[in-house]
Scaffold this motif. Structure first.
Motif, PDB file in Angstrom:
ATOM      1  N   TRP A 190       5.824   3.712   1.246  1.00  0.00           N
ATOM      2  CA  TRP A 190       5.552   2.377   0.693  1.00  0.00           C
ATOM      3  C   TRP A 190       5.505   1.426   1.870  1.00  0.00           C
ATOM      4  O   TRP A 190       6.496   1.229   2.575  1.00  0.00           O
ATOM      5  CB  TRP A 190       6.644   1.985  -0.300  1.00  0.00           C
ATOM      6  CG  TRP A 190       6.395   0.693  -1.030  1.00  0.00           C
ATOM      7  CD1 TRP A 190       5.366   0.414  -1.877  1.00  0.00           C
ATOM      8  CD2 TRP A 190       7.228  -0.479  -1.012  1.00  0.00           C
ATOM      9  NE1 TRP A 190       5.500  -0.854  -2.396  1.00  0.00           N
ATOM     10  CE2 TRP A 190       6.626  -1.420  -1.878  1.00  0.00           C
ATOM     11  CE3 TRP A 190       8.409  -0.816  -0.361  1.00  0.00           C
ATOM     12  CZ2 TRP A 190       7.170  -2.691  -2.104  1.00  0.00           C
ATOM     13  CZ3 TRP A 190       8.963  -2.070  -0.575  1.00  0.00           C
ATOM     14  CH2 TRP A 190       8.352  -2.998  -1.439  1.00  0.00           C
ATOM     15  N   ASP A 191       4.343   0.848   2.107  1.00  0.00           N
ATOM     16  CA  ASP A 191       4.119  -0.060   3.230  1.00  0.00           C
ATOM     17  C   ASP A 191       3.876  -1.445   2.642  1.00  0.00           C
ATOM     18  O   ASP A 191       2.805  -1.713   2.089  1.00  0.00           O
ATOM     19  CB  ASP A 191       2.912   0.425   4.039  1.00  0.00           C
ATOM     20  CG  ASP A 191       2.609  -0.455   5.237  1.00  0.00           C
ATOM     21  OD1 ASP A 191       3.475  -1.264   5.627  1.00  0.00           O
ATOM     22  OD2 ASP A 191       1.494  -0.331   5.788  1.00  0.00           O
ATOM     23  N   ALA A 192       4.876  -2.320   2.739  1.00  0.00           N
ATOM     24  CA  ALA A 192       4.838  -3.599   2.028  1.00  0.00           C
ATOM     25  C   ALA A 192       4.882  -4.782   2.987  1.00  0.00           C
ATOM     26  O   ALA A 192       5.399  -4.692   4.107  1.00  0.00           O
ATOM     27  CB  ALA A 192       6.014  -3.696   1.054  1.00  0.00           C
ATOM     28  N   ARG A 193       4.364  -5.881   2.498  1.00  0.00           N
ATOM     29  CA  ARG A 193       4.400  -7.154   3.216  1.00  0.00           C
ATOM     30  C   ARG A 193       4.966  -8.197   2.256  1.00  0.00           C
ATOM     31  O   ARG A 193       4.335  -8.531   1.248  1.00  0.00           O
ATOM     32  CB  ARG A 193       2.991  -7.530   3.679  1.00  0.00           C
ATOM     33  CG  ARG A 193       2.886  -8.855   4.432  1.00  0.00           C
ATOM     34  CD  ARG A 193       1.420  -9.167   4.702  1.00  0.00           C
ATOM     35  NE  ARG A 193       1.239 -10.496   5.266  1.00  0.00           N
ATOM     36  CZ  ARG A 193       1.064 -10.738   6.558  1.00  0.00           C
ATOM     37  NH1 ARG A 193       1.034  -9.726   7.409  1.00  0.00           N
ATOM     38  NH2 ARG A 193       0.898 -11.969   6.999  1.00  0.00           N
ATOM     39  N   ILE A 194       6.164  -8.680   2.565  1.00  0.00           N
ATOM     40  CA  ILE A 194       6.854  -9.660   1.716  1.00  0.00           C
ATOM     41  C   ILE A 194       6.747 -11.026   2.375  1.00  0.00           C
ATOM     42  O   ILE A 194       7.121 -11.196   3.540  1.00  0.00           O
ATOM     43  CB  ILE A 194       8.328  -9.279   1.505  1.00  0.00           C
ATOM     44  CG1 ILE A 194       8.446  -7.878   0.905  1.00  0.00           C
ATOM     45  CG2 ILE A 194       9.020 -10.303   0.597  1.00  0.00           C
ATOM     46  CD1 ILE A 194       9.869  -7.370   0.795  1.00  0.00           C
ATOM     47  N   HIS A 197       0.875  -1.168   0.000  1.00  0.00           N
ATOM     48  CA  HIS A 197       0.000   0.000   0.000  1.00  0.00           C
ATOM     49  C   HIS A 197       0.915   1.221   0.000  1.00  0.00           C
ATOM     50  O   HIS A 197       1.837   1.296   0.812  1.00  0.00           O
ATOM     51  CB  HIS A 197      -0.874  -0.025   1.249  1.00  0.00           C
ATOM     52  CG  HIS A 197      -1.822   1.127   1.360  1.00  0.00           C
ATOM     53  ND1 HIS A 197      -3.134   1.067   0.952  1.00  0.00           N
ATOM     54  CD2 HIS A 197      -1.647   2.383   1.855  1.00  0.00           C
ATOM     55  CE1 HIS A 197      -3.729   2.216   1.186  1.00  0.00           C
ATOM     56  NE2 HIS A 197      -2.851   3.040   1.727  1.00  0.00           N
ATOM     57  N   GLN A 198       0.680   2.148  -0.913  1.00  0.00           N
ATOM     58  CA  GLN A 198       1.557   3.317  -1.012  1.00  0.00           C
ATOM     59  C   GLN A 198       0.747   4.603  -0.993  1.00  0.00           C
ATOM     60  O   GLN A 198      -0.261   4.740  -1.686  1.00  0.00           O
ATOM     61  CB  GLN A 198       2.385   3.264  -2.293  1.00  0.00           C
ATOM     62  CG  GLN A 198       3.399   4.392  -2.424  1.00  0.00           C
ATOM     63  CD  GLN A 198       4.444   4.121  -3.482  1.00  0.00           C
ATOM     64  OE1 GLN A 198       4.723   2.969  -3.820  1.00  0.00           O
ATOM     65  NE2 GLN A 198       5.039   5.166  -4.021  1.00  0.00           N
ATOM     66  N   VAL A 213       7.844  -3.909   5.477  1.00  0.00           N
ATOM     67  CA  VAL A 213       8.797  -2.897   5.029  1.00  0.00           C
ATOM     68  C   VAL A 213       8.127  -1.537   4.972  1.00  0.00           C
ATOM     69  O   VAL A 213       7.037  -1.386   4.411  1.00  0.00           O
ATOM     70  CB  VAL A 213       9.373  -3.240   3.628  1.00  0.00           C
ATOM     71  CG1 VAL A 213      10.375  -2.169   3.194  1.00  0.00           C
ATOM     72  CG2 VAL A 213      10.023  -4.615   3.631  1.00  0.00           C
ATOM     73  N   HIS A 214       8.783  -0.551   5.546  1.00  0.00           N
ATOM     74  CA  HIS A 214       8.461   0.856   5.337  1.00  0.00           C
ATOM     75  C   HIS A 214       9.596   1.483   4.533  1.00  0.00           C
ATOM     76  O   HIS A 214      10.759   1.424   4.950  1.00  0.00           O
ATOM     77  CB  HIS A 214       8.341   1.618   6.668  1.00  0.00           C
ATOM     78  CG  HIS A 214       7.025   1.438   7.354  1.00  0.00           C
ATOM     79  ND1 HIS A 214       6.863   1.624   8.716  1.00  0.00           N
ATOM     80  CD2 HIS A 214       5.792   1.114   6.868  1.00  0.00           C
ATOM     81  CE1 HIS A 214       5.599   1.409   9.033  1.00  0.00           C
ATOM     82  NE2 HIS A 214       4.936   1.097   7.937  1.00  0.00           N
ATOM     83  N   ASP A 215       9.268   2.055   3.392  1.00  0.00           N
ATOM     84  CA  ASP A 215      10.225   2.798   2.580  1.00  0.00           C
ATOM     85  C   ASP A 215       9.596   4.168   2.363  1.00  0.00           C
ATOM     86  O   ASP A 215       8.483   4.254   1.823  1.00  0.00           O
ATOM     87  CB  ASP A 215      10.463   2.073   1.247  1.00  0.00           C
ATOM     88  CG  ASP A 215      11.683   2.586   0.516  1.00  0.00           C
ATOM     89  OD1 ASP A 215      12.701   2.869   1.175  1.00  0.00           O
ATOM     90  OD2 ASP A 215      11.623   2.701  -0.725  1.00  0.00           O
TER      91      ASP A 215
END
Length: 286
Positions: A117-121, A105-106, A131-133
């Motif tokens: 950028w809030d990601a789930r890997i 979700h960005q 991840v927060h970028d």
């Protein structure tokens, strides 16, 4: 209790512990996400002017004029913010191929430039890396943690980290093309009939990227001659490129829905992100 029952009970305990840690990590991660979102919104400014006027692009390099004529509609409101969702794969290996699926979700705020950028890997079933970028207020942030609890990367600050995150914001402006207009602060200089350099300044940071366009005026790729790359615990400089494809008309603009990002290393191209936009919602100046 026989050995089989003991192993079964141990497995149940492990699953319950991991599930509990996952819930705890999700709650903590959501709170950290809200803090970054609040920073982005606190810095938000209205776009001026409020709409796109084709007269604004007179005098720009020919491929840049062709791009804006192709992707924007006269009178198009300026994008002030947007929310995207992605699916794709992320290469977790610095030197090899270890592709893992991700969802993300960005949130992007155009003025003042910022994003999260809030990601789930999915490393293993039930064992995600979150991840927060991010770039906000002239500072970069990269935080990755197993289950959202156990950090594997934790960087925040200015310098090359902030510069690299602002590069990402700039390269991804193909998703919010009104942000590339001269009226929004971007300066363009000619290179050849299919490319031009674009310069963006935010506070003390100024950077230039090479935008390449296809014959239809779509952004084909964006190249940085040097961006900071994490190698172990060090940041080392390397050329970096994003490529875009599958351009579609959405809300009066033509934007790419698929892309790849890669490091251009002496040993060859190292692609590490492949993604597709699954949801895209804009907010406008008017």
């Amino acid at each position: 209790m026989n050995w089989f029952t003991g192993i079964l009970l141990f497995g149940v305990v492990v699953v319950l512990v991991v599930a509990g840690l996952g819930l705890l990590g999700a709650r903590r991660w959501a709170k950290a996400t809200q803090v970054i979102h609040a920073r982005l919104e606190a810095l938000r400014r209205p776009a001026r002017p409020g709409v796109y006027d084709p007269r604004d692009i007179e005098g720009l390099p020919a491929p840049v004029q062709r791009h804006f004529r192709a992707v924007l509609t006269p009178g198009q409101p300026m994008v002030t913010a947007l929310t995207l969702e992605h699916t794709g794969q992320f290469n977790m290996s610095p030197g090899g191929e270890q592709w893992k699926p991700f969802t993300s979700h960005q949130r992007v705020v155009v003025q003042r430039p910022g994003f999260l950028w809030d990601a789930r890997i999915a490393m293993l079933p039930g064992l995600p890396v979150r991840v927060h970028d991010s770039y906000a207020d002239g500072r970069g942030l990269l935080h990755a943690a197993v289950l959202g609890l156990f950090p594997v990367a934790d960087l925040e600050g200015g310098g090359e980290l902030a510069r690299g995150e602002l590069m990402r914001f700039f390269a991804e402006a193909a998703w919010y093309p009104t942000a590339l207009l001269p009226s929004q602060g971007v300066q363009w200089t000619a290179v050849d009939e299919h490319s031009a350099n674009a310069t963006l300044t935010d506070g003390a940071l100024a950077l230039t990227l090479l935008f390449r366009f296809d014959d239809a005026g779509m952004v084909r790729s964006v190249l940085a001659q040097a961006r900071g790359r994490m190698v172990g615990q060090e940041i080392k400089m390397a050329p970096w490129e994003g490529t875009w494809s599958n351009h579609q008309r959405i809300d009066g603009m033509t934007v790419p829905l698929t892309g790849e990002v890669a490091w251009l290393l002496p040993e060859g191209r190292k692609t590490y992100w492949r993604g597709t936009v699954t949801s895209l919602a804009y907010e406008w100046s008017t």
